[in-house]
Write a protein that holds these residues in place. Structure first.
Motif, short mmCIF file in Angstrom:
data_model
loop_
_atom_site.label_atom_id
_atom_site.label_comp_id
_atom_site.label_asym_id
_atom_site.label_seq_id
_atom_site.Cartn_x
_atom_site.Cartn_y
_atom_site.Cartn_z
N TRP A 272 0.81 -1.21 0.00
CA TRP A 272 0.00 0.00 0.00
C TRP A 272 0.85 1.27 0.00
CZ3 TRP A 272 -0.52 3.83 3.82
CH2 TRP A 272 0.11 3.57 5.04
N GLN A 273 2.15 1.11 0.22
CA GLN A 273 3.02 2.28 0.15
C GLN A 273 4.45 1.82 -0.14
OE1 GLN A 273 4.58 4.82 3.62
NE2 GLN A 273 2.78 5.98 2.96
N VAL A 274 5.10 2.53 -1.06
CA VAL A 274 6.51 2.28 -1.38
C VAL A 274 7.30 3.52 -1.01
CG1 VAL A 274 8.18 1.70 -3.17
CG2 VAL A 274 5.89 0.69 -3.23
N SER A 275 8.34 3.34 -0.22
CA SER A 275 9.11 4.48 0.28
C SER A 275 9.67 5.31 -0.87
CB SER A 275 10.25 3.98 1.17
OG SER A 275 11.08 5.06 1.56
N PRO A 276 9.53 6.63 -0.82
CA PRO A 276 10.11 7.48 -1.87
C PRO A 276 11.59 7.77 -1.65
CG PRO A 276 8.89 8.82 -0.30
CD PRO A 276 8.70 7.40 0.14
N VAL A 277 12.15 7.32 -0.53
CA VAL A 277 13.56 7.58 -0.23
C VAL A 277 14.26 6.25 0.07
CG1 VAL A 277 13.10 9.89 0.65
CG2 VAL A 277 13.10 7.95 2.22
N VAL A 278 15.59 6.29 -0.02
CA VAL A 278 16.45 5.14 0.26
C VAL A 278 17.42 5.53 1.36
CG1 VAL A 278 18.22 3.59 -0.66
CG2 VAL A 278 16.24 4.19 -2.06
N ASP A 279 17.59 4.64 2.33
CA ASP A 279 18.53 4.90 3.42
C ASP A 279 19.95 4.94 2.86
OD1 ASP A 279 20.33 4.62 5.64
OD2 ASP A 279 18.67 3.85 6.84
N PRO A 280 20.68 6.05 3.02
CA PRO A 280 22.03 6.14 2.45
C PRO A 280 23.03 5.21 3.12
CG PRO A 280 21.57 8.05 3.83
CD PRO A 280 20.29 7.29 3.72
N GLN A 281 22.71 4.68 4.29
CA GLN A 281 23.64 3.81 4.99
C GLN A 281 23.57 2.37 4.47
OE1 GLN A 281 25.83 5.11 7.11
NE2 GLN A 281 24.90 7.12 6.76
N ASN A 282 22.35 1.81 4.42
CA ASN A 282 22.23 0.41 3.99
C ASN A 282 21.66 0.24 2.59
OD1 ASN A 282 19.48 0.94 4.31
ND2 ASN A 282 19.37 -0.04 6.31
N ARG A 283 21.38 1.34 1.91
CA ARG A 283 20.87 1.32 0.54
C ARG A 283 19.58 0.51 0.43
NH1 ARG A 283 22.78 5.57 -0.81
NH2 ARG A 283 21.87 5.10 -2.85
N GLN A 284 18.69 0.70 1.39
CA GLN A 284 17.40 0.01 1.39
C GLN A 284 16.27 1.00 1.58
OE1 GLN A 284 17.84 -2.94 4.54
NE2 GLN A 284 18.41 -4.51 3.08
N GLY A 285 15.08 0.62 1.11
CA GLY A 285 13.88 1.41 1.31
C GLY A 285 12.81 0.55 1.94
N ILE A 286 11.71 1.19 2.34
CA ILE A 286 10.63 0.49 3.04
C ILE A 286 9.45 0.29 2.10
CG2 ILE A 286 9.03 0.55 4.97
CD1 ILE A 286 11.87 0.23 5.86
N ALA A 287 9.00 -0.95 2.00
CA ALA A 287 7.73 -1.26 1.33
C ALA A 287 6.75 -1.67 2.41
CB ALA A 287 7.92 -2.39 0.32
N ARG A 288 5.65 -0.93 2.54
CA ARG A 288 4.66 -1.20 3.59
C ARG A 288 3.54 -2.05 2.99
NH1 ARG A 288 3.61 4.37 6.76
NH2 ARG A 288 2.67 2.89 8.24
N ILE A 289 3.33 -3.21 3.60
CA ILE A 289 2.41 -4.21 3.06
C ILE A 289 1.26 -4.39 4.05
CG2 ILE A 289 2.18 -6.60 2.30
CD1 ILE A 289 5.35 -6.39 1.92
N ALA A 290 0.04 -4.06 3.62
CA ALA A 290 -1.14 -4.17 4.47
C ALA A 290 -1.56 -5.63 4.61
CB ALA A 290 -2.29 -3.36 3.89
N ILE A 291 -1.91 -6.02 5.87
CA ILE A 291 -2.34 -7.39 6.17
C ILE A 291 -3.64 -7.32 6.94
CG2 ILE A 291 -1.60 -9.61 7.13
CD1 ILE A 291 1.24 -8.39 7.36
N PRO A 292 -4.68 -8.02 6.51
CA PRO A 292 -5.92 -8.05 7.30
C PRO A 292 -5.67 -8.64 8.68
CG PRO A 292 -6.29 -8.91 5.09
CD PRO A 292 -4.81 -8.76 5.26
N TYR A 293 -6.55 -8.31 9.63
CA TYR A 293 -6.35 -8.79 11.00
C TYR A 293 -6.34 -10.31 11.07
CZ TYR A 293 -7.30 -10.14 15.78
OH TYR A 293 -7.24 -10.74 17.01
N ASN A 294 -5.39 -10.82 11.86
CA ASN A 294 -5.31 -12.24 12.17
C ASN A 294 -4.60 -12.35 13.52
OD1 ASN A 294 -4.10 -15.09 12.22
ND2 ASN A 294 -5.42 -15.17 10.40
N PRO A 295 -5.09 -13.19 14.43
CA PRO A 295 -4.44 -13.28 15.75
C PRO A 295 -2.98 -13.69 15.69
CG PRO A 295 -6.60 -14.35 15.77
CD PRO A 295 -6.31 -14.01 14.36
N ALA A 296 -2.58 -14.37 14.61
CA ALA A 296 -1.18 -14.80 14.50
C ALA A 296 -0.24 -13.67 14.11
CB ALA A 296 -1.07 -15.94 13.48
N ILE A 297 -0.78 -12.53 13.65
CA ILE A 297 0.04 -11.37 13.30
C ILE A 297 0.16 -10.48 14.52
CG2 ILE A 297 0.25 -9.36 11.81
CD1 ILE A 297 0.61 -11.94 10.34
N ARG A 298 1.35 -10.42 15.07
CA ARG A 298 1.58 -9.66 16.30
C ARG A 298 2.56 -8.51 16.05
NH1 ARG A 298 1.12 -15.04 17.85
NH2 ARG A 298 -0.43 -15.43 19.47
#
Length: 390
Positions: A272-298
């Motif tokens: 649902w969201q892809v980071s527009p920036v990249v961390d200059p230290q580890n060269r990674q960005g954040i992809a935020r993935i929406a998950i419907p509610y489930n008791p196993a997701i903590r």
């Protein structure tokens, strides 16, 4: 006994003839045995020499299974890991001036609706203030009622000449002032009621209570920080750390499969969201993935994710066909002379259907599907084409 005479120098020596014949017989026997052994050794070596070429021929020309995979439609995927969290994390604290907690009505894991009371603060003083202001409203209304009655009587007498027009104006102003005081008293009462109502700590939206940080008897105020933490509508997300090279292939809406660490259970999600920036230290960005509610997701847990970023065509090989060493991944192909050649490849998606090869082969080659570890480049083989199932 028989003796023979032999002349040795100037002396005559007597020799036993039987002993001489026995000695000659022993020499002949030993010679025969040696001859038999030599013949046996020569025969064994001759037989071994004939068998050796046959065995060598068997090693040099093994039968191997090959396949021509062609091109298959395979999904392009990105794998990553990250932390689980509430998609919309709502901290809840004290809205008003605070006070002592008298009751806590919810526990972590409870579902609540918008405006539901989570905890109640002590309000004895505020309750009395509300009563006092309510009484003042009643007084102001009584004064306004009296002022209106006096104005009405004065208007009835003005035609007889007992009340002047100036008296009517004064009584009208008195009535209007009384009505205004009613409005002021009512506003003060409403203000106090609102302040008292803020002593109830309420849910800002419907969702799942994640944490609770207060107990009955605790004194809380504006500086007490977060007392409850909620996940709006119970929705969770995975904040996946994605390499810079993979980030450009992701789009909002891409499907994903999430596997919490330590669990074999998988959950479907969507970017649902892809980071527009990249961390200059580890060269990674954040992809935020929406998950419907489930008791196993903590929230706070760790999970792996496979994101499907599209599809394409590539040769699909069984895992047994792909070898690897310090130089990288490779396969063995059989050329037109039926000799083995090494071909370096780049491996893509690995699934139950096989290993997708993104570069190095085009699928028309005869590729050794098994026993590649026992072959060497340049070796002569007898290929046997694997027929597709069905």
């Amino acid at each position: 006994m028989n003796y023979e005479t032999q002349l040795v120098g100037e002396s005559v020596v007597m020799v036993d003839a039987d002993e001489r014949r026995a000695s000659r017989k022993r020499l002949l026997t030993i010679g025969g045995i040696v001859a038999i052994v030599l013949i046996a050794i020569a025969t064994w070596m001759a037989m071994r020499g004939k068998e050796a070429p046959v065995a060598a021929a068997g090693v040099q020309v093994p039968v191997v299974t090959v396949s021509q995979p062609g091109q298959s439609v395979v999904a392009r995927t990105v794998t990553a890991t990250g932390s689980l969290a509430a998609r919309i994390d709502m901290p809840v604290g004290v809205l008003g001036e605070g006070g002592m907690v008298t009751r806590v009505l919810v526990q972590p894991g409870d579902w609540v609706r918008t405006g539901q009371v989570l905890a109640i603060l002590e309000r004895s003083v505020q309750t009395q203030q509300v009563r006092s202001l309510a009484a003042q409203v009643d007084v102001a209304r009584a004064d306004a009622k009296l002022a209106q009655a006096q104005l009405d009587r004065a208007k009835a007498l003005v035609g007889r000449g007992f009340i002047s027009a100036a008296d009517i104006d004064q009584r009208t102003a008195t009535r209007d002032a009384a009505n205004a005081r009613v409005g002021v008293a009512a506003a003060q009462l409403a203000e106090q009621q609102a302040r008292t109502g803020r002593l109830d700590i309420r849910a800002p939206a419907s969702g799942l209570v994640l944490t609770r940080a207060l107990e009955p008897g605790q004194i809380v105020g504006a500086g007490s920080g977060v007392l409850f933490r909620m996940a709006k509508d119970g929705e969770m997300e995975l904040q996946a750390q994605v390499a810079e090279s993979d980030l450009r292939n992701l789009r909002v809406g891409n499907s994903a499969t999430i596997t919490p660490i330590g669990s074999s259970e998988q959950f479907a999600g969507r970017v649902w969201q892809v980071s527009p920036v990249v961390d200059p230290q580890n060269r990674q960005g954040i992809a935020r993935i929406a998950i419907p509610y489930n008791p196993a997701i903590r929230p706070g847990g760790f999970a792996a994710v496979t994101i499907t970023s599209g599809s394409g065509s590539a040769p699909l090989l069984p895992e047994s066909a792909v070898q690897s060493d310090p130089k990288g991944s490779y396969v063995y192909i059989v050329n037109a002379s039926n000799q083995v050649e090494r071909r370096n490849v780049t491996v893509g998606q690995v699934s139950d259907a096989g290993v997708a090869v993104t570069s190095g082969i085009d699928g028309t080659e005869r590729i050794v599907t098994s026993a590649g570890a026992f072959l060497t480049p340049g070796q002569k083989v007898k290929p046997e084409l694997l027929k597709p199932a069905g």
